[in-house]
Structure formats: C-alpha cells, structure tokens
Motif scaffolding. Structure first.
Motif, PDB file in Angstrom:
ATOM      1  N   ASP A   3       0.846  -1.189   0.000  1.00 48.84           N
ATOM      2  CA  ASP A   3       0.000   0.000   0.000  1.00 48.84           C
ATOM      3  C   ASP A   3       0.881   1.238   0.000  1.00 48.84           C
ATOM      4  OD1 ASP A   3      -2.975  -0.887   0.529  1.00 48.84           O
ATOM      5  OD2 ASP A   3      -1.692  -2.213   1.706  1.00 48.84           O
ATOM      6  N   HIS A   4       0.485   2.207  -0.817  1.00 52.15           N
ATOM      7  CA  HIS A   4       1.252   3.434  -0.970  1.00 52.15           C
ATOM      8  C   HIS A   4       0.510   4.600  -0.324  1.00 52.15           C
ATOM      9  CE1 HIS A   4       2.833   0.808  -4.099  1.00 52.15           C
ATOM     10  NE2 HIS A   4       3.939   1.522  -4.033  1.00 52.15           N
ATOM     11  N   GLY A  43      -7.026  -0.614   4.657  1.00 49.88           N
ATOM     12  CA  GLY A  43      -5.921  -0.056   3.885  1.00 49.88           C
ATOM     13  C   GLY A  43      -5.281   1.167   4.513  1.00 49.88           C
ATOM     14  N   TRP A  71      -8.922   3.736 -10.947  1.00 46.51           N
ATOM     15  CA  TRP A  71      -8.055   3.568  -9.797  1.00 46.51           C
ATOM     16  C   TRP A  71      -8.779   4.038  -8.544  1.00 46.51           C
ATOM     17  CZ3 TRP A  71      -2.249   5.293  -9.953  1.00 46.51           C
ATOM     18  CH2 TRP A  71      -1.620   4.944  -8.753  1.00 46.51           C
ATOM     19  N   PRO A  73      -9.347   5.037  -4.940  1.00 46.96           N
ATOM     20  CA  PRO A  73      -8.414   5.288  -3.847  1.00 46.96           C
ATOM     21  C   PRO A  73      -8.919   4.759  -2.515  1.00 46.96           C
ATOM     22  CG  PRO A  73      -9.685   7.263  -4.303  1.00 46.96           C
ATOM     23  CD  PRO A  73     -10.105   6.225  -5.319  1.00 46.96           C
ATOM     24  N   TRP A 170      -4.162   7.278   1.199  1.00 49.35           N
ATOM     25  CA  TRP A 170      -3.747   5.895   0.974  1.00 49.35           C
ATOM     26  C   TRP A 170      -4.208   5.383  -0.387  1.00 49.35           C
ATOM     27  CZ3 TRP A 170      -0.158   3.294   3.378  1.00 49.35           C
ATOM     28  CH2 TRP A 170       0.248   3.739   4.644  1.00 49.35           C
ATOM     29  N   ASP A 171      -3.219   4.948  -1.174  1.00 48.10           N
ATOM     30  CA  ASP A 171      -3.455   4.333  -2.489  1.00 48.10           C
ATOM     31  C   ASP A 171      -4.217   5.250  -3.444  1.00 48.10           C
ATOM     32  OD1 ASP A 171      -2.040   1.965  -1.976  1.00 48.10           O
ATOM     33  OD2 ASP A 171      -3.735   1.160  -0.856  1.00 48.10           O
ATOM     34  N   LYS A 197       5.669   3.689   0.985  1.00 44.02           N
ATOM     35  CA  LYS A 197       5.021   2.393   0.812  1.00 44.02           C
ATOM     36  C   LYS A 197       5.056   1.648   2.132  1.00 44.02           C
ATOM     37  CE  LYS A 197       5.484  -1.882  -1.838  1.00 44.02           C
ATOM     38  NZ  LYS A 197       6.318  -2.612  -2.798  1.00 44.02           N
TER      39      LYS A 197
END
Length: 198
Positions: A3-4, A43, A71, A73, A170-171, A197
C-alpha cells in the motif's frame, strides 16, 4: 505490491492549533466532495491513525489530470499531535539537516557510500526530536556556527518532516499540483510532501 501513501505535513502549526485546523480542512474536503464523513480502517497504515475518511464522489478533483481513471483510492487519514514523519519505506532518519542560521549541511546518511545513518551524527537530532515530541521544545547545536537551534527550525532532507498535523492519502493516484497548492493555502503554513510504501 503493498500500500502506498502520499502525505501532506503542516510543518508550522502548533499542537494547540492542529485539531481545529484539521477540522477545517476536513470540512473543506467534504464540501468539495473529495472525501465523505464516513470512515474506514481498510488499507490505513498511518503511524498514529487507524482509520481515515472514505473518498467522496468527486475525489478525482484532487488528482493529476485523468490519473484517477479506474483507480479507486483508499481512505484519507488525519494525524494530529507532535511527531516526525518519514517518506520512503522503512526509513527512520533524515539523510541530512541544514542549519537555518548558517546554511551548513550536516550529512546523516552519506549516500552512495553509506545507506544507514551515522548514529553519532543523528543522536543529537533524535534526542531533540524526542524532547520536542514530549514537551514541545528541543534544540540542536549547529556544529558549524555553534547556534542552539530549535529542532523544528532545522531543514531536513526530502522525505523527513516534523509537524503536529499530517494527512495520509492511501493508495490515491498522484495528487495534482493545483490541489496541493490549494491544500497548503488553506493550511496557511509551509508544508512537506512525502510518498512512501507500507
């Protein structure tokens, strides 16, 4: 893959101002449709928050161009309280510190020769940060000019910031420059931006 996160740190807000300012920023993000008031812990791996605000119907307003297509989030975590924040993955020290009085640079991690901090060089900063976290005050003496400088005034290398308010996205796809500029303007303070990350 992992997870970024993308993080915005207010490096000037006081601990007393952080809570009310966080509420104002959340109100703005909700009114803009970027987040909702619903929260989730899925997450979220922030250092002092177990959950964050779920993205809103207009979350794509925050991202660069059409980067958000396909995408979805994750939540946006809000962290208040004095702390240090590190980007990257698994790091815990700054690579350098620059004295605001004389601009002398103290190298903590001597890339590319070394990939770990010189503990003797980092120790006064680590101790000052711990004191600041606990009491609100901590200082480091500059080895070049001899000035005793509050640790919050030192300029650290990229990816290391001290602050009492931070936001983890997050993400999310890459946040847009216009959104980041408006975010900083609404905070009314200098900010640090990080990615990393978990």
């Amino acid at each position: 893959m992992g997870d970024h996160f993308q993080r915005i740190v207010d490096v000037e807000v006081t601990e007393e101002e952080a809570g009310p300012l966080a509420e104002r920023i959340v109100d703005w993000l909700v009114s803009a449709g970027v987040i909702t008031r619903e929260t989730s812990g899925e997450g979220v791996y922030s250092q002092s928050a177990d959950e964050g605000y779920v993205p809103g119907p207009r979350w794509d307003r925050a991202v660069a161009g059409s980067a958000g297509a396909g995408w979805p989030p994750g939540p946006v975590a809000v962290m208040t309280g004095r702390d240090y924040y590190v980007g990257g993955q698994g790091e815990d020290e700054a690579d350098c510190a620059i004295c605001p009085r004389c601009d002398a640079k103290t190298v903590v991690i001597d890339y590319p020769e070394e990939f770990e901090a010189d503990e003797e060089v980092w120790r006064p900063f680590r101790e000052a940060i711990a004191a600041w976290k606990g009491t609100g005050a901590g200082a480091v003496t500059c080895s070049a000019c001899g000035a005793l400088v509050p640790v919050t005034e030192w300029r650290f290398g990229s990816g290391f910031d001290l602050g009492a308010l931070a936001f983890d996205f997050w993400d999310w796809p890459p946040l847009g420059a216009a959104f980041l500029a408006e975010f900083a303007e609404r905070l009314g303070h200098r900010t640090g931006e990080q990615t990393g990350k978990f």
